[in-house]
Design an enzyme around this catalytic site. Structure first.
Site, PDB file in Angstrom:
ATOM      1  N   ASP A   1       0.816  -1.221   0.000  1.00 20.92           N
ATOM      2  CA  ASP A   1       0.000   0.000   0.000  1.00 20.92           C
ATOM      3  C   ASP A   1       0.845   1.265   0.000  1.00 20.92           C
ATOM      4  O   ASP A   1       0.343   2.359  -0.244  1.00 20.92           O
ATOM      5  CB  ASP A   1      -0.858   0.036   1.273  1.00 20.92           C
TER       6      ASP A   1
HETATM    7  C1  BGC Z   1       0.467   1.149   6.382  1.00 24.06           C
HETATM    8  C2  BGC Z   1       0.174  -0.065   5.554  1.00 24.06           C
HETATM    9  C3  BGC Z   1      -1.300  -0.213   5.361  1.00 24.06           C
HETATM   10  C4  BGC Z   1      -1.920   1.084   4.861  1.00 24.06           C
HETATM   11  C5  BGC Z   1      -3.419   0.951   4.806  1.00 24.06           C
HETATM   12  C6  BGC Z   1      -0.204   2.374   5.807  1.00 24.06           C
HETATM   13  O1  BGC Z   1       0.046   3.470   6.626  1.00 24.06           O
HETATM   14  O2  BGC Z   1       1.874   1.329   6.438  1.00 24.06           O
HETATM   15  O3  BGC Z   1       0.729  -1.211   6.172  1.00 24.06           O
HETATM   16  O4  BGC Z   1      -1.546  -1.217   4.429  1.00 24.06           O
HETATM   17  O5  BGC Z   1      -1.587   2.155   5.708  1.00 24.06           O
HETATM   18  O6  BGC Z   1      -3.987   1.997   4.172  1.00 24.06           O
HETATM   19  C1  NOJ Z   2      -1.387  -3.812   5.573  1.00 25.15           C
HETATM   20  C2  NOJ Z   2      -2.600  -3.873   4.718  1.00 25.15           C
HETATM   21  O1  NOJ Z   2      -3.702  -4.299   5.501  1.00 25.15           O
HETATM   22  C3  NOJ Z   2      -2.409  -4.806   3.546  1.00 25.15           C
HETATM   23  O2  NOJ Z   2      -3.529  -4.770   2.710  1.00 25.15           O
HETATM   24  C4  NOJ Z   2      -1.167  -4.428   2.784  1.00 25.15           C
HETATM   25  O3  NOJ Z   2      -0.992  -5.356   1.747  1.00 25.15           O
HETATM   26  C5  NOJ Z   2       0.037  -4.392   3.681  1.00 25.15           C
HETATM   27  N1  NOJ Z   2      -0.204  -3.549   4.800  1.00 25.15           N
HETATM   28  C6  NOJ Z   2       1.298  -3.924   2.976  1.00 25.15           C
HETATM   29  O4  NOJ Z   2       1.259  -2.565   2.683  1.00 25.15           O
END
Ligand code: BGC
Ligand code: NOJ
Length: 811
Positions: free
Chosen positions: A483
């Site tokens: 993400d």
């Molecule tokens: C986090 C990710 C997560 C995302 C969700 C980010 O701030 O680092 O792990 O998947 O937020 O929107």
């Molecule tokens: C947490 C999110 O829930 C997941 O959808 C994502 O793939 C990972 N972070 C990596 O960014």
């Protein structure tokens, strides 16, 4: 250092010190009513939606930590203490917290008085039950008082913690002989209330926080407890609470139990009132009556044990390696169910007020629980698919109450559609329920656009197929699995969403990771098509897959590892020419799992590079070298300080991809080594470094570039649970559901000489014994099915209820 131990017999983690490095929590509830409870009785309850139906208040990021919860104060003379140590923090003579499957028991003793607080949410009911058992262990009679205390949340947890100008005037309660009813907003649009009850009439009560705690008091020093007792207050506005007082006397050696409950009742608008201004309590009274004796409590707990037994019976291993067995048989599967129930909403790191259900997250969670409750997996698949857009793209999230796609975030996360294929493929392999493909499912939640589920898969596939970039690799959109890799965003202003502030449909930025997914799940799609007799379409799909595979080996290969992406300017991300972020874990895992470069050597090289460049003693980091400055062209990934989160932490979720990838190449020793590095039970001894619960996975562990190297964060709600279960049960232990039956294909550490597995699959029981006489890592020499030599490794589907014995000889 340890702060407890595993009791595998009882399937519990037993915490022996209340001062764990962080609160160590458990989840109570499996359907609609949930409670989070920590080892010191902190936590909160909610009905279905942790934001909109929050029953009790919890202050995140509080100081001191974890002070709100389900506390009992015990007062004997001038001595005040809690069985769970918090919030008074009086030193205890003994302390234990047993976190079990769906229940928690906290036990403390002081000055010869022992109190145990048992908690669980019974199946089929919308309530939390608490039994407080007190024993006088001395030779003298004891007189003391007990005060339970909870603080109500005014339902919407966001409003509750922000809209004080209104909230301070709305709070309302009703008090009956044994119970305190929380009915804020019931006078107007709500038709639900909460009730806190005891099994007997208390000697006093309070419903106003000011009265019980004191205006300038704190939960650590409640005015009523430290003063002259409860005041009989009725809350009008401000902060409604439920506090009671019980004055007790126990003879030497005598015990007594008090039963409490916190329930949620919905009346419906036509049955709201018993009399003007008096709520209709019929349902609450029925609930209270059902749970006010010890035998009902015991029976409820027993039913919960039976429930968990039936779920965990579906897959059991006995390997002689106790840590492996406890992870596989108990905690990993338990965490899979919790992530299924919670998605990413409520933990001690997720406040329950933010995200809805993730399209990608829920599809992946399903990989870990589909064998336990296939019916709920089916339902989940249909819910998720209904949020897909007609062009095959998908809302990134949907709201659990409405099941509608979330407009604020929208779509454009270009890995999302392919996860739907992954989920349905896993479901079909597990169940053989081909009819699901014919189920009509909305597009964009619009019944007029409904099509059979198979059409959703077709559009998932074709979305990727038709959104390729300049190198023939899939376009990344707002982000892919990562993400934080936001190649079309360029955010420069604080407070903007990293994901949604830029143009989502950048025509240049491409993802090698999605390419790997397309190859892996595109092949799965083709196999599904063959099964439904669409051979031509299957061949066409395979041709598209081959073209993308060729693009990966061409534009996605860096010489020693797979590149990560191309940014919006066509520059390589995750290549040796990059100043930072030269190698990423995700494409190594996904491309090798997809079999890319397996016969031509790239796969071996990629995994060797992972070992050489990304390995640490606590697991594999996400990338190297970390980003030391913010790169607008890369986005959120470079916003984190080096070693945290997506910027080079050990992101536990993609470690099992490397495990699976290693087994693709037959490397059982290495696969198991990677498995054990992050598996909680294997790192229990470093709990003071790891800090999060030693019985569940955390989303991340600080990487080697972070000052806190080895420190876990974001425990419980992570796709790590599901992927690890896939990696250990299917890739290493080798019990692989296929479309045609159960395949046995282990890839294990050569030192493992023997293991056995009981697997329930499509209604039959497979009792599987695997022998490894030549200490190999991979390869099946012979299989005997009920004593007869069986050709091949895919065991046919058996009759419902049948039990078969399978003997597997590796070599
Ligand atoms: C986090 C990710 C997560 C995302 C969700 C980010 O701030 O680092 O792990 O998947 O937020 O929107
Ligand atoms: C947490 C999110 O829930 C997941 O959808 C994502 O793939 C990972 N972070 C990596 O960014």
């Amino acid at each position: 250092m340890r702060f407890g131990y595993f009791d595998d017999e009882r399937r519990e983690y037993v915490i022996t010190s209340p001062q764990t490095p962080l609160p160590w929590i458990n989840y109570l509830g499996v359907e609609d009513f949930f409670t989070l409870v920590s080892n010191t009785a902190g936590g909160y309850s909610f009905y279905r939606d942790a934001r909109l139906r929050r029953l009790t208040r919890y202050r995140y990021n509080n100081c001191p930590l974890d002070a709100d919860g389900f506390h009992f104060y015990i007062k004997e003379g001038e001595n005040v203490w809690n069985p769970g140590w918090q919030p008074v923090q009086a030193e205890l003579d003994s302390y234990r917290c047993r976190h079990g499957l769906g229940y928690t028991v906290i036990e403390g003793a002081k000055n010869g008085l022992r109190a145990s607080q048992e908690m669980f949410n019974p199946l089929g009911e919308h309530c939390l039950l608490i039994r407080l058992k007190v024993t006088n262990e001395t030779a003298l009679a004891k007189r003391f008082s007990i005060f339970p205390f909870i603080e109500f949340c005014l339902w919407d947890a966001v409003d509750d913690s922000t809209n004080f100008q209104r909230n301070y005037s709305t709070g309302e309660v009703e008090v009956t002989e044994n119970a305190i009813y929380h009915k804020t907003e019931y006078r107007e649009r709500r038709d639900h209330y909460a009730v806190f009850w005891a099994d007997r009439k208390p000697d006093g009560f309070d419903t106003s926080r000011e009265a019980f705690i004191g205006v300038y008091g704190s939960p650590a020093h409640p005015a009523a407890v430290f003063g002259t007792g409860c005041t009989g207050s009725t809350a009008h506005g401000w902060q409604p609470v439920a506090a009671q007082q019980f004055d007790l006397e126990l003879a030497p050696g005598e015990s007594t139990s008090l039963l409490f409950g916190l329930g949620y009742i919905e009346n419906g608008h036509s049955a709201k009132w018993a009399a003007p201004g008096i709520i209709n309590k019929e349902k609450a009274e029925r609930m209270i009556a059902a749970w006010t004796d010890d035998s009902a409590f015991d029976a409820g707990l027993q039913a919960l044990h039976v429930y968990w037994n039936s779920l965990l019976m579906k897959f059991r291993v006995s390997s002689g390696e106790e840590k492996l067995d406890r992870m596989v048989n108990i905690w990993n599967q338990y965490q899979c169910m919790v992530t299924f129930n919670m998605s990413r909403s409520a933990s001690y790191f997720e406040s329950g007020t933010g995200r809805g259900m993730g399209f990608r997250d829920s599809c992946q969670d399903l990989l870990g629980f589909v064998h336990m409750i296939p019916e709920r997996a089916r339902e989940r698949i249909l819910d998720i698919a209904a949020t897909q857009f007609p062009d095959g793209s998908a809302y990134h999230q949907y709201q659990p109450l409405t099941k509608k796609g979330n407009l604020d975030i929208g779509s454009g996360f270009n890995d999302d559609p392919l996860w739907l294929i992954a989920a349905v493929d896993a479901y079909l392999r597990e169940t053989g329920d081909w009819e699901i493909l014919e189920e009509p499912v909305d597009f964009d939640n619009d019944p007029a656009l409904a099509q059979p589920l198979v059409e959703h898969l077709r559009r998932s596939f074709s979305y990727t197929e038709t959104h390729l970039g300049p190198h023939g690799l899939p376009l990344i959109g707002r982000a892919d699995w990562n993400d934080c890799l936001n190649l079309n965003c360029f955010s420069e202003h604080p407070g903007e969403s990293f994901q949604t502030s830029g143009p989502s449909e950048g025509p240049v930025a491409e993802s090698v990771f999605i390419a790997g997914m397309f190859v892996k799940y595109g092949r799965a799609w083709a196999e599904i098509l063959r099964h439904i007799e669409k051979a031509n379409e299957a061949r066409a799909a395979e041709q598209s897959v081959e073209a993308v595979e060729a693009a990966v080996l061409n534009a996605g290969w860096d010489g020693e590892w797979f590149r990560r992406a191309y940014d919006a300017f066509g520059h390589v991300v995750g290549g040796r020419e990059c100043e930072e972020g030269q190698i990423f874990i995700e494409p190594q895992g996904m491309c090798v799992m997809a079999g890319i470069g397996k016969s031509t050597g790239e796969a071996e090289k990629a995994l060797a590079s992972v070992r050489e460049r990304l390995d640490t003693k606590y697991g594999i980091v996400l990338l190297q070298p970390p980003y030391t400055r913010y790169h607008t062209e890369l986005g959120e990934i470079s916003s984190y300080p080096p070693g945290y989160k997506e910027n080079a932490a050990i992101f536990c979720h993609n470690n099992p991809w490397i495990v699976c990838a290693e087994t693709e190449l037959g490397h059982g020793d290495r696969a198991f080594e990677v498995y054990t590095r992050t598996a909680p039970a294997f790192i229990e001894d470093i709990s003071e470094i790891h800090r999060t619960e030693p019985y569940v996975y955390s989303q991340m562990i600080a990487g080697k570039d972070a000052p806190g190297f080895g420190e876990g964060k974001n425990s419980w709600l992570t796709g790590t649970a599901a992927w690890t279960f896939v990696s250990i049960s299917q890739a290493i232990l080798g019990i692989k559901p296929t479309l045609d039956g159960l395949q046995i294909d282990p890839c294990i550490p050569s030192s493992l000489q023997h293991f056995s597995i009981t697997r329930r699959y499509r209604g039959a029981v497979y009792v599987i014994d695997v022998e490894n006489p030549d200490a190999v890592q991979h390869g099946v020499r012979e299989i005997f099915l009920d004593g007869s030599l069986f050709p091949g490794t895919v065991l046919p589907v058996q009759k419902e209820g049948k039990e078969v014995r399978v003997r597997v000889i590796m070599g």
